[in-house]
Design a protein around this motif. Structure first.
Motif, PDB file in Angstrom:
ATOM      1  N   PRO A 278      -7.836   1.104 -11.871  1.00  0.00           N
ATOM      2  CA  PRO A 278      -6.891  -0.006 -11.767  1.00  0.00           C
ATOM      3  C   PRO A 278      -5.817   0.096 -12.849  1.00  0.00           C
ATOM      4  O   PRO A 278      -6.039   0.687 -13.907  1.00  0.00           O
ATOM      5  CB  PRO A 278      -7.769  -1.239 -11.980  1.00  0.00           C
ATOM      6  N   SER A 279      -4.662  -0.487 -12.568  1.00  0.00           N
ATOM      7  CA  SER A 279      -3.570  -0.466 -13.537  1.00  0.00           C
ATOM      8  C   SER A 279      -2.819  -1.788 -13.521  1.00  0.00           C
ATOM      9  O   SER A 279      -2.911  -2.562 -12.563  1.00  0.00           O
ATOM     10  CB  SER A 279      -2.602   0.682 -13.235  1.00  0.00           C
TER      11      SER A 279
ATOM     12  N   ALA B 272       0.851  -1.185   0.000  1.00  0.00           N
ATOM     13  CA  ALA B 272       0.000   0.000   0.000  1.00  0.00           C
ATOM     14  C   ALA B 272       0.887   1.235   0.000  1.00  0.00           C
ATOM     15  O   ALA B 272       1.999   1.212   0.542  1.00  0.00           O
ATOM     16  CB  ALA B 272      -0.909   0.006   1.227  1.00  0.00           C
ATOM     17  N   ALA B 273       0.386   2.296  -0.607  1.00  0.00           N
ATOM     18  CA  ALA B 273       1.165   3.533  -0.728  1.00  0.00           C
ATOM     19  C   ALA B 273       0.294   4.742  -0.418  1.00  0.00           C
ATOM     20  O   ALA B 273      -0.917   4.728  -0.641  1.00  0.00           O
ATOM     21  CB  ALA B 273       1.724   3.667  -2.142  1.00  0.00           C
TER      22      ALA B 273
ATOM     23  N   ALA C 283      -3.136  11.151  -2.155  1.00  0.00           N
ATOM     24  CA  ALA C 283      -3.518  10.008  -2.982  1.00  0.00           C
ATOM     25  C   ALA C 283      -3.112   8.727  -2.265  1.00  0.00           C
ATOM     26  O   ALA C 283      -2.263   8.739  -1.376  1.00  0.00           O
ATOM     27  CB  ALA C 283      -2.827  10.097  -4.336  1.00  0.00           C
ATOM     28  N   TYR C 284      -3.735   7.635  -2.677  1.00  0.00           N
ATOM     29  CA  TYR C 284      -3.333   6.341  -2.133  1.00  0.00           C
ATOM     30  C   TYR C 284      -3.403   5.281  -3.217  1.00  0.00           C
ATOM     31  O   TYR C 284      -4.049   5.458  -4.243  1.00  0.00           O
ATOM     32  CB  TYR C 284      -4.179   5.954  -0.917  1.00  0.00           C
ATOM     33  N   LYS C 285      -2.713   4.172  -2.942  1.00  0.00           N
ATOM     34  CA  LYS C 285      -2.629   3.084  -3.905  1.00  0.00           C
ATOM     35  C   LYS C 285      -2.486   1.771  -3.142  1.00  0.00           C
ATOM     36  O   LYS C 285      -1.777   1.711  -2.140  1.00  0.00           O
ATOM     37  CB  LYS C 285      -1.435   3.328  -4.822  1.00  0.00           C
ATOM     38  N   ALA C 286      -3.143   0.724  -3.602  1.00  0.00           N
ATOM     39  CA  ALA C 286      -2.953  -0.632  -3.106  1.00  0.00           C
ATOM     40  C   ALA C 286      -2.460  -1.463  -4.284  1.00  0.00           C
ATOM     41  O   ALA C 286      -2.920  -1.263  -5.414  1.00  0.00           O
ATOM     42  CB  ALA C 286      -4.253  -1.197  -2.558  1.00  0.00           C
ATOM     43  N   PHE C 287      -1.505  -2.357  -4.049  1.00  0.00           N
ATOM     44  CA  PHE C 287      -0.961  -3.121  -5.167  1.00  0.00           C
ATOM     45  C   PHE C 287      -0.639  -4.558  -4.770  1.00  0.00           C
ATOM     46  O   PHE C 287      -0.446  -4.879  -3.603  1.00  0.00           O
ATOM     47  CB  PHE C 287       0.275  -2.436  -5.764  1.00  0.00           C
ATOM     48  N   ILE C 288      -0.610  -5.414  -5.780  1.00  0.00           N
ATOM     49  CA  ILE C 288      -0.245  -6.813  -5.640  1.00  0.00           C
ATOM     50  C   ILE C 288       0.658  -7.146  -6.824  1.00  0.00           C
ATOM     51  O   ILE C 288       0.433  -6.652  -7.936  1.00  0.00           O
ATOM     52  CB  ILE C 288      -1.492  -7.724  -5.594  1.00  0.00           C
ATOM     53  N   GLY C 289       1.687  -7.950  -6.576  1.00  0.00           N
ATOM     54  CA  GLY C 289       2.605  -8.270  -7.661  1.00  0.00           C
ATOM     55  C   GLY C 289       3.268  -9.611  -7.488  1.00  0.00           C
ATOM     56  O   GLY C 289       3.139 -10.273  -6.451  1.00  0.00           O
TER      57      GLY C 289
ATOM     58  N   ALA D   1      -2.487  -2.705  -9.614  1.00  0.00           N
ATOM     59  CA  ALA D   1      -2.724  -1.706  -8.559  1.00  0.00           C
ATOM     60  C   ALA D   1      -4.083  -1.052  -8.755  1.00  0.00           C
ATOM     61  O   ALA D   1      -4.653  -1.075  -9.850  1.00  0.00           O
ATOM     62  CB  ALA D   1      -1.632  -0.645  -8.576  1.00  0.00           C
ATOM     63  N   TYR D   2      -4.569  -0.467  -7.688  1.00  0.00           N
ATOM     64  CA  TYR D   2      -5.718   0.437  -7.761  1.00  0.00           C
ATOM     65  C   TYR D   2      -5.243   1.752  -7.152  1.00  0.00           C
ATOM     66  O   TYR D   2      -4.771   1.773  -6.013  1.00  0.00           O
ATOM     67  CB  TYR D   2      -6.928  -0.092  -6.982  1.00  0.00           C
ATOM     68  N   THR D   3      -5.365   2.840  -7.912  1.00  0.00           N
ATOM     69  CA  THR D   3      -4.892   4.143  -7.468  1.00  0.00           C
ATOM     70  C   THR D   3      -6.050   5.132  -7.392  1.00  0.00           C
ATOM     71  O   THR D   3      -6.849   5.224  -8.320  1.00  0.00           O
ATOM     72  CB  THR D   3      -3.820   4.691  -8.436  1.00  0.00           C
ATOM     73  N   ASP D   4      -6.115   5.848  -6.275  1.00  0.00           N
ATOM     74  CA  ASP D   4      -7.067   6.944  -6.104  1.00  0.00           C
ATOM     75  C   ASP D   4      -6.235   8.220  -6.002  1.00  0.00           C
ATOM     76  O   ASP D   4      -5.445   8.368  -5.068  1.00  0.00           O
ATOM     77  CB  ASP D   4      -7.911   6.744  -4.851  1.00  0.00           C
TER      78      ASP D   4
END
Length: 179
Positions: A96-97, A30-31, A52-58, A73-76
């Motif tokens: 999403p990206s 998470a960012a 802003a925030y971001k959650a990611f999986i990789g 990722a999903y970025t707001d």
């Protein structure tokens, strides 16, 4: 006693060039950060920032010299707002990206570049009227990471090439856990 310090310094310097020992595999993170949007609206320049925030999986692939990762990722981007003339303008952008990362492991540190695409949705409110747009566009970024066993920290810059928008960028700090 003074002979120990050159040996300790040499060992620390050498550790920067030893390949990372953490395993390839799944990671979650998470960012938080600051997003900036710049655009021309009604002959005036909208240029605003917001949290802003971001959650990611990789998934990280360990190969000799350079590692690779695939990351979703999903970025707001928050709700940057500004008063232009007499009207309040607010833009809400999110989506999403999917990206690919090329990672250079340097001991406990990583340097990386990334490129991908974001499927974005934007709502822009000017005065009381809201318009919605959406699309899929490319983005790129660079970052640095610090690995602390299965935990990691990152500092990252990303530039999004959103259609009909002058500039969308994101500076973020993130934490991740690798399984």
């Amino acid at each position: 006693m003074n002979r120990k310090w050159p040996a300790i310094f040499a060992a620390a310097l050498l550790s920067l060039f030893v390949p990372q020992l953490h395993a390839e595999g799944l990671y979650l993170g998470a960012a938080i950060g600051q997003a900036g949007i710049k655009d021309n609206i009604n002959t005036e320049t909208f240029d605003s920032n917001d949290a802003a925030y971001k959650a990611f999986i990789g998934w990280r692939f360990k190969v000799p010299v350079v590692n690779f990762a695939v990351e979703g990722a999903y970025t707001d981007f928050g709700k940057p707002s500004q008063t232009l003339g007499t009207q309040r303008v607010e833009t809400k952008l999110h989506g999403p990206s999917l990206a690919g990362l090329a990672i250079l492991p340097l001991g406990p540190f990583d340097l990386y570049g990334k490129a991908g695409a974001i499927n974005w949705s934007a709502d822009t409110t000017i005065g009381g009227a809201t318009t919605s747009k959406s699309g899929t566009d490319g983005f790129y970024g660079v970052g640095a990471g610090l690995n602390l066993g299965p935990f990691g920290l990152r500092a990252e810059y990303e530039r999004f090439q959103i259609k009909d928008t002058d500039r969308v960028d994101l500076f973020s700090l993130s934490a991740l856990f690798q399984f």
